[in-house]
Design a protein around this motif. Structure first.
Motif, PDB file in Angstrom:
ATOM      1  N   SER A 169      14.048  15.052  -5.684  1.00  0.00           N
ATOM      2  CA  SER A 169      14.659  13.770  -5.338  1.00  0.00           C
ATOM      3  C   SER A 169      13.527  12.813  -5.001  1.00  0.00           C
ATOM      4  N   VAL A 170      13.722  11.550  -5.336  1.00  0.00           N
ATOM      5  CA  VAL A 170      12.658  10.554  -5.197  1.00  0.00           C
ATOM      6  C   VAL A 170      12.913   9.693  -3.968  1.00  0.00           C
ATOM      7  N   VAL A 171      11.882   9.530  -3.156  1.00  0.00           N
ATOM      8  CA  VAL A 171      11.945   8.673  -1.975  1.00  0.00           C
ATOM      9  C   VAL A 171      10.914   7.562  -2.155  1.00  0.00           C
ATOM     10  N   SER A 172      11.375   6.325  -2.115  1.00  0.00           N
ATOM     11  CA  SER A 172      10.468   5.183  -2.303  1.00  0.00           C
ATOM     12  C   SER A 172       9.854   4.761  -0.973  1.00  0.00           C
ATOM     13  N   VAL A 173       8.544   4.546  -0.983  1.00  0.00           N
ATOM     14  CA  VAL A 173       7.867   4.005   0.197  1.00  0.00           C
ATOM     15  C   VAL A 173       7.465   2.568  -0.118  1.00  0.00           C
ATOM     16  N   PRO A 174       7.779   1.621   0.759  1.00  0.00           N
ATOM     17  CA  PRO A 174       7.494   0.210   0.451  1.00  0.00           C
ATOM     18  C   PRO A 174       6.012  -0.138   0.560  1.00  0.00           C
ATOM     19  N   SER A 175       5.672  -1.238  -0.060  1.00  0.00           N
ATOM     20  CA  SER A 175       4.328  -1.793   0.074  1.00  0.00           C
ATOM     21  C   SER A 175       4.310  -2.755   1.243  1.00  0.00           C
ATOM     22  N   GLY A 176       3.154  -2.878   1.867  1.00  0.00           N
ATOM     23  CA  GLY A 176       2.981  -3.849   2.937  1.00  0.00           C
ATOM     24  C   GLY A 176       2.648  -5.217   2.374  1.00  0.00           C
ATOM     25  N   PRO A 177       2.452  -6.195   3.219  1.00  0.00           N
ATOM     26  CA  PRO A 177       2.111  -7.549   2.761  1.00  0.00           C
ATOM     27  C   PRO A 177       0.817  -7.607   1.960  1.00  0.00           C
ATOM     28  N   ASP A 178      -0.040  -6.597   2.160  1.00  0.00           N
ATOM     29  CA  ASP A 178      -1.320  -6.570   1.455  1.00  0.00           C
ATOM     30  C   ASP A 178      -1.223  -5.930   0.080  1.00  0.00           C
ATOM     31  N   GLY A 179      -0.023  -5.513  -0.310  1.00  0.00           N
ATOM     32  CA  GLY A 179       0.158  -4.905  -1.616  1.00  0.00           C
ATOM     33  C   GLY A 179      -0.114  -3.419  -1.660  1.00  0.00           C
ATOM     34  N   CYS A 180      -0.517  -2.849  -0.543  1.00  0.00           N
ATOM     35  CA  CYS A 180      -0.816  -1.418  -0.469  1.00  0.00           C
ATOM     36  C   CYS A 180       0.307  -0.679   0.259  1.00  0.00           C
ATOM     37  N   VAL A 181       0.228   0.641   0.284  1.00  0.00           N
ATOM     38  CA  VAL A 181       1.272   1.451   0.905  1.00  0.00           C
ATOM     39  C   VAL A 181       1.418   1.103   2.381  1.00  0.00           C
ATOM     40  N   ASP A 182       2.658   0.933   2.830  1.00  0.00           N
ATOM     41  CA  ASP A 182       2.948   0.680   4.239  1.00  0.00           C
ATOM     42  C   ASP A 182       2.775   1.997   4.992  1.00  0.00           C
ATOM     43  N   ILE A 183       1.683   2.104   5.738  1.00  0.00           N
ATOM     44  CA  ILE A 183       1.329   3.357   6.403  1.00  0.00           C
ATOM     45  C   ILE A 183       2.398   3.812   7.392  1.00  0.00           C
ATOM     46  N   GLU A 184       2.925   2.898   8.172  1.00  0.00           N
ATOM     47  CA  GLU A 184       3.917   3.276   9.179  1.00  0.00           C
ATOM     48  C   GLU A 184       5.195   3.790   8.523  1.00  0.00           C
ATOM     49  N   LYS A 185       5.606   3.162   7.426  1.00  0.00           N
ATOM     50  CA  LYS A 185       6.786   3.636   6.706  1.00  0.00           C
ATOM     51  C   LYS A 185       6.535   5.014   6.093  1.00  0.00           C
ATOM     52  N   LEU A 186       5.314   5.224   5.620  1.00  0.00           N
ATOM     53  CA  LEU A 186       4.968   6.525   5.053  1.00  0.00           C
ATOM     54  C   LEU A 186       5.055   7.620   6.111  1.00  0.00           C
ATOM     55  N   LYS A 187       4.580   7.317   7.298  1.00  0.00           N
ATOM     56  CA  LYS A 187       4.646   8.298   8.388  1.00  0.00           C
ATOM     57  C   LYS A 187       6.091   8.648   8.728  1.00  0.00           C
ATOM     58  N   GLU A 188       6.971   7.678   8.639  1.00  0.00           N
ATOM     59  CA  GLU A 188       8.380   7.933   8.932  1.00  0.00           C
ATOM     60  C   GLU A 188       9.011   8.856   7.895  1.00  0.00           C
ATOM     61  N   ILE A 189       8.564   8.731   6.636  1.00  0.00           N
ATOM     62  CA  ILE A 189       9.158   9.510   5.552  1.00  0.00           C
ATOM     63  C   ILE A 189       8.599  10.927   5.505  1.00  0.00           C
ATOM     64  N   ALA A 190       7.301  11.063   5.801  1.00  0.00           N
ATOM     65  CA  ALA A 190       6.630  12.358   5.673  1.00  0.00           C
ATOM     66  C   ALA A 190       7.263  13.388   6.614  1.00  0.00           C
ATOM     67  N   GLY A 191       7.671  14.531   6.042  1.00  0.00           N
ATOM     68  CA  GLY A 191       8.289  15.591   6.840  1.00  0.00           C
ATOM     69  C   GLY A 191       8.192  16.919   6.118  1.00  0.00           C
ATOM     70  N   ASP A 192       8.811  17.941   6.670  1.00  0.00           N
ATOM     71  CA  ASP A 192       8.681  19.278   6.095  1.00  0.00           C
ATOM     72  C   ASP A 192       9.526  19.490   4.843  1.00  0.00           C
ATOM     73  N   ASP A 193      10.234  18.447   4.416  1.00  0.00           N
ATOM     74  CA  ASP A 193      10.982  18.534   3.162  1.00  0.00           C
ATOM     75  C   ASP A 193      10.276  17.804   2.017  1.00  0.00           C
ATOM     76  N   VAL A 194       9.067  17.297   2.274  1.00  0.00           N
ATOM     77  CA  VAL A 194       8.298  16.551   1.268  1.00  0.00           C
ATOM     78  C   VAL A 194       7.420  17.513   0.473  1.00  0.00           C
ATOM     79  N   ALA A 195       7.610  17.499  -0.848  1.00  0.00           N
ATOM     80  CA  ALA A 195       6.783  18.336  -1.720  1.00  0.00           C
ATOM     81  C   ALA A 195       5.471  17.648  -2.067  1.00  0.00           C
ATOM     82  N   GLY A 196       5.508  16.323  -2.166  1.00  0.00           N
ATOM     83  CA  GLY A 196       4.281  15.632  -2.518  1.00  0.00           C
ATOM     84  C   GLY A 196       4.448  14.130  -2.627  1.00  0.00           C
ATOM     85  N   LEU A 197       3.339  13.492  -2.942  1.00  0.00           N
ATOM     86  CA  LEU A 197       3.263  12.042  -3.127  1.00  0.00           C
ATOM     87  C   LEU A 197       2.653  11.762  -4.482  1.00  0.00           C
ATOM     88  N   MET A 198       3.229  10.806  -5.214  1.00  0.00           N
ATOM     89  CA  MET A 198       2.649  10.344  -6.476  1.00  0.00           C
ATOM     90  C   MET A 198       2.062   8.951  -6.251  1.00  0.00           C
TER      91      MET A 198
END
Length: 476
Positions: free
Chosen positions: A176-205
């Protein structure tokens, strides 16, 4: 005109001899119910037809081709010569390995070079394209977690600016795909990524530089967050042309990667193939690689890992694409590879800075190999859209840049000039972009109707997509 419309009954390119083998009688169920319609032309007519089509097409050999995120660069002819050598073309994949030692050496040598460039341990050349490589890499991640009895990891995190193939490949691999948003700088929103990351995550593309042309300054933190939660990191190699020889994905923290030999390493792009999307990985993922891997010193052999995910394509993959890539890498060498990527970055920044006084840059900072413009303000002011500007470029024999991507930028045009374009070519393109901007304010209607000088003018693209006609309809 279609070749079928030029057909005249009874005309032939050749007169073939009578068949001198027994005719096979087919059962009624195996016979065609409808007459086989093939075009009939003389050899001269056939030659002229395809020459006419060639004149109507546009490729990197015809002119500027700034297709963002696709790296459409000129491919040296010497690589085509290498791929045409009889020792590479006159072979069969079922030959005994002792009779194709040179071909196996091609695989082994290029694997060592690409692993050095990518920071990986081993690489398989079976995947036939980038998306095929994505699917392969995700199956490696899946096999790794399964081997550890950790099958609860069902999620793949994908940035909202990712290539569309990323979520599609993840879904095909059963995630299943989980989208992580970009921040105002166009890069990955670190805080949102931390919220998503858990023991059910297989990986990041992720691709870095990303699809807005920026190198994510938090890349080491990003890969650490995924590793800390037990996931693996997958590198989409679509934008490697910007950093090859300068920074390695493996050193950024990525565990598995696909490369686009048909983007970065010299196989002509487009036309449906052939392509090649080899997949490299760190040592702990090697046992899961698809066959066939080349090993040995004096005598090379093709081997298969015991825990392999299986075959991704018949035999060894698209071999002649691999030959082209090896010729390209060996021609540039250790100094030329990073020089090419640095020139790609230089060209992109040159064009961006020559246009930023008129066009709005989505992210007004130093870019990598490509930059993204937002034409949202221009559309509000004049009614001229990104599509109109792109179509207007065709009247100046410039291929349009990528339109409306990435999706996080409104009215986006993504421009990638590549390292093979000269300053003169870029200056001409810059002048055209500026002229089209002025035209938008003075004569918007002309751009709504563009292109006007091409073999086919403005088409109904929505209609073509929803109601495609994929074959010629004969009238009996």
């Amino acid at each position: 005109m279609l070749i079928f419309e030029k057909s005249k009954t009874g005309r032939k390119c050749q007169n073939l001899p009578e068949c001198d083998v027994p005719v096979v009688t087919l059962d009624a169920k195996d016979k065609r119910e409808v007459k086989l319609h093939l075009p009939e032309l003389s050899e001269g007519e056939l030659s002229r037809h395809y020459t006419e089509l060639a004149k109507k097409s546009h490729g990197v050999n015809d002119g500027f081709y700034p297709l963002g995120s696709c790296t459409m660069k000129y491919n040296p002819r010497v690589n085509e010569v290498a791929a045409g050598l009889e020792g590479f073309t006159d072979i069969h994949p079922l030959q005994p390995t002792e009779t194709v030692q040179g071909c196996l050496e091609v695989f082994k040598t290029l694997e060592s070079y690409l692993c050095e460039i990518a920071g990986m341990k081993r690489m398989t050349f079976q995947p036939a394209a980038g998306a095929h490589g994505e699917f392969t890499g995700l199956l490696l991640i899946k096999a790794y977690h399964k081997s550890h009895g950790d099958e609860k990891r069902k999620k793949i995190i994908v940035p909202d600016s990712a290539h569309g193939t990323n979520p599609a490949s993840a879904a095909m691999a059963g995630f299943s795909v989980v989208s992580v948003p970009s921040g105002p700088d166009g890069c990955v929103d670190i805080e949102k990524l931390k919220e998503i990351a858990g023991d059910d995550v297989a990986g990041l593309m992720l691709t870095n530089p990303n699809t807005v042309g920026l190198f994510d300054k938090n890349i080491l933190e990003i890969t650490k967050i995924i590793h800390d939660c037990g996931g693996l990191c997958y590198y989409d190699g679509a934008n490697l042309n910007a950093v090859m020889g300068t920074v390695r994905p493996g050193d950024m923290g990525f565990d598995v990667i696909h490369l686009n030999l048909h983007k970065t390493f010299s196989t002509p792009h487009g036309g449906g193939g052939p392509g090649s999307g080899p997949v490299g990985c760190k040592e702990f993922l090697v046992p899961f690689l698809p066959s066939i891997l080349v090993e040995g010193e004096d005598k090379l052999v093709a081997v298969k890992e015991k825990d392999s995910i299986g075959e991704m394509k018949n035999f060894y993959g698209n071999f002649l694409v691999v030959v082209r890539a090896l010729a390209y890498v060996m021609t540039l060498g250790k100094e030329g590879i990073p020089e090419a990527s640095k020139n790609a970055v230089l060209n992109a920044n040159y064009m961006m800075n020559k246009l930023k006084d008129l066009y709005t840059m989505a992210y007004d900072e130093v870019c990598m190999h490509e930059f993204v413009m937002s034409l949202a303000d221009l559309k509000k002011q004049t009614g001229v859209s990104a599509m109109d500007i792109a179509k207007g470029l065709l009247d100046f024999e410039i291929h349009p840049p990528t339109m409306y991507f990435p999706l996080i930028v409104d009215e986006a045009l993504m421009v990638e000039p590549t390292e093979t374009e000269s300053k003169e070519t870029m200056d001409e393109a810059i002048a055209v972009f500026r002229k089209l901007y002025e035209t938008a304010g003075e004569d918007a209607e002309s751009l709504h109707n563009a292109p006007m000088t091409t073999p086919v003018t403005r088409m109904d693209e929505v209609g073509a997509a929803r109601h495609p006609i994929l074959r010629y309809q004969f009238e009996d």
